[in-house]
Design a protein around this motif. Structure first.
Motif, PDB file in Angstrom:
ATOM      1  N   ASN A  91       0.839  -1.189   0.000  1.00  0.00           N
ATOM      2  CA  ASN A  91       0.000   0.000   0.000  1.00  0.00           C
ATOM      3  C   ASN A  91       0.879   1.246   0.000  1.00  0.00           C
ATOM      4  O   ASN A  91       1.752   1.387   0.859  1.00  0.00           O
ATOM      5  N   LEU A  93       0.789   5.505  -0.016  1.00  0.00           N
ATOM      6  CA  LEU A  93      -0.109   6.580   0.391  1.00  0.00           C
ATOM      7  C   LEU A  93       0.579   7.927   0.288  1.00  0.00           C
ATOM      8  O   LEU A  93       1.764   8.046   0.598  1.00  0.00           O
ATOM      9  N   GLU A  95       0.703  11.133   2.226  1.00  0.00           N
ATOM     10  CA  GLU A  95       0.296  11.446   3.594  1.00  0.00           C
ATOM     11  C   GLU A  95      -0.456  12.775   3.697  1.00  0.00           C
ATOM     12  O   GLU A  95      -1.289  12.946   4.589  1.00  0.00           O
ATOM     13  N   ARG A  98      -3.929  12.091   1.822  1.00  0.00           N
ATOM     14  CA  ARG A  98      -4.479  10.805   2.264  1.00  0.00           C
ATOM     15  C   ARG A  98      -4.893   9.907   1.089  1.00  0.00           C
ATOM     16  O   ARG A  98      -5.545   8.892   1.282  1.00  0.00           O
ATOM     17  N   CYS A 100      -4.693   7.069  -1.590  1.00  0.00           N
ATOM     18  CA  CYS A 100      -3.971   5.811  -1.785  1.00  0.00           C
ATOM     19  C   CYS A 100      -3.498   5.772  -3.235  1.00  0.00           C
ATOM     20  O   CYS A 100      -4.303   5.640  -4.157  1.00  0.00           O
ATOM     21  N   CYS A 169       0.186   5.393   7.201  1.00  0.00           N
ATOM     22  CA  CYS A 169      -0.030   4.138   6.484  1.00  0.00           C
ATOM     23  C   CYS A 169      -0.633   3.087   7.407  1.00  0.00           C
ATOM     24  O   CYS A 169      -1.460   2.281   6.987  1.00  0.00           O
ATOM     25  N   PHE A 172      -4.250   3.729   7.485  1.00  0.00           N
ATOM     26  CA  PHE A 172      -4.861   3.263   6.236  1.00  0.00           C
ATOM     27  C   PHE A 172      -4.988   1.747   6.240  1.00  0.00           C
ATOM     28  O   PHE A 172      -6.029   1.197   5.840  1.00  0.00           O
ATOM     29  N   ARG A 200      -9.945   0.528  -3.343  1.00  0.00           N
ATOM     30  CA  ARG A 200      -9.005   1.658  -3.395  1.00  0.00           C
ATOM     31  C   ARG A 200      -9.622   2.849  -4.131  1.00  0.00           C
ATOM     32  O   ARG A 200      -9.520   4.006  -3.678  1.00  0.00           O
ATOM     33  N   ASN A 204     -10.546   6.525  -2.486  1.00  0.00           N
ATOM     34  CA  ASN A 204     -10.023   7.795  -2.987  1.00  0.00           C
ATOM     35  C   ASN A 204     -11.114   8.763  -3.423  1.00  0.00           C
ATOM     36  O   ASN A 204     -10.995   9.975  -3.205  1.00  0.00           O
TER      37      ASN A 204
END
Length: 232
Positions: A91, A93, A95, A98, A100, A169, A172, A200, A204
């Motif tokens: 995964n 990300l 940050e 946020r 993915c 992460c 997440f 995913r 998003n």
């Protein structure tokens, strides 16, 4: 509200309220909360609080993302298909937003896979300032760290031999496991790849995120075109 609660069983009333507003309903959080409790719907349990990570001298290292593509983080999650075989997800990300950026799903993932996914993202989005991750198996961490430094990014870690600070992460990963992996039976690796990619995209573009004011990280933008051209 009930239909959304059934579809997204791990969402609380605030996220359900945000989805209702996006769908055009004129409701506020208090009203949704009253209806939520009247219908006997349960709010998911809160995640336990996590402590800060500290250096040996007592100082705290906490690199805060300040803009998109400032700090990316990646981590691995383990799961199993129905016959008991393990698969892993990688995964990645952003940050700050946020979002993915990618989830790669395979039976085994190594440093080559990490570099391969990051290379594709670098081509599409450019090289971030920092990449943060847990150490994991040493051969993965060192190989990826050397490659990241070679392409011009920096690695964000606490100190040699310690896990890299990776709270975004980890959060997440908890959402992925709670909202999908724990409630889904995967009958094949291909099915896992398809369903995880669908989740995913939903994460998003549609899932309300509490840290973003209950807006999704990367909502889809619809551009309306005139149905008939203007003739001059």
């Amino acid at each position: 509200m009930i239909a959304l609660a059934r579809e997204y069983s791990r969402y609380g009333y605030r996220r359900i309220a945000a989805l209702l507003k996006d769908a055009g309903w004129h409701v506020n959080d208090k009203r949704v909360e009253r209806l939520w409790r009247r219908e006997g719907l349960k709010v998911p349990m809160k995640q336990p609080k996590r402590g800060r990570l500290w250096l040996n001298d007592g100082s705290c290292v906490r690199l805060r993302p300040e803009y998109p593509d400032h700090v990316w983080s990646y981590d691995f999650v383990h799961c199993r298909t129905n016959e008991g075989k393990v698969f892993r997800t990688l995964n990645i990300l952003d940050e700050h937003t946020r979002e993915c950026l990618a989830i790669r799903v395979n039976r085994k993932l190594n440093s080559t896979d990490v570099i391969d996914v990051l290379t594709d993202l670098f081509i599409l989005r450019g090289v971030p300032a920092y990449i943060r991750s847990d150490n994991g198996p040493e051969f993965i961490a060192q190989a990826v760290r050397d490659w990241i430094n070679a392409v011009g990014a920096k690695t964000a870690y606490i100190e040699p031999g310690s896990p890299w600070e990776n709270g975004y992460c980890e959060s997440f990963n908890a959402r992925l496991r709670d909202e999908l992996l724990n409630g889904e039976i995967f009958y094949s690796l291909k099915e896992a790849q398809i369903l995880i990619e669908q989740w995913r995209k939903h994460y998003n573009t549609m899932r309300p995120h509490s840290a973003l004011g209950y807006r999704p990280p990367a909502p889809e933008t619809i551009v309306r075109m005139d149905q008939s051209p203007v003739m001059h």
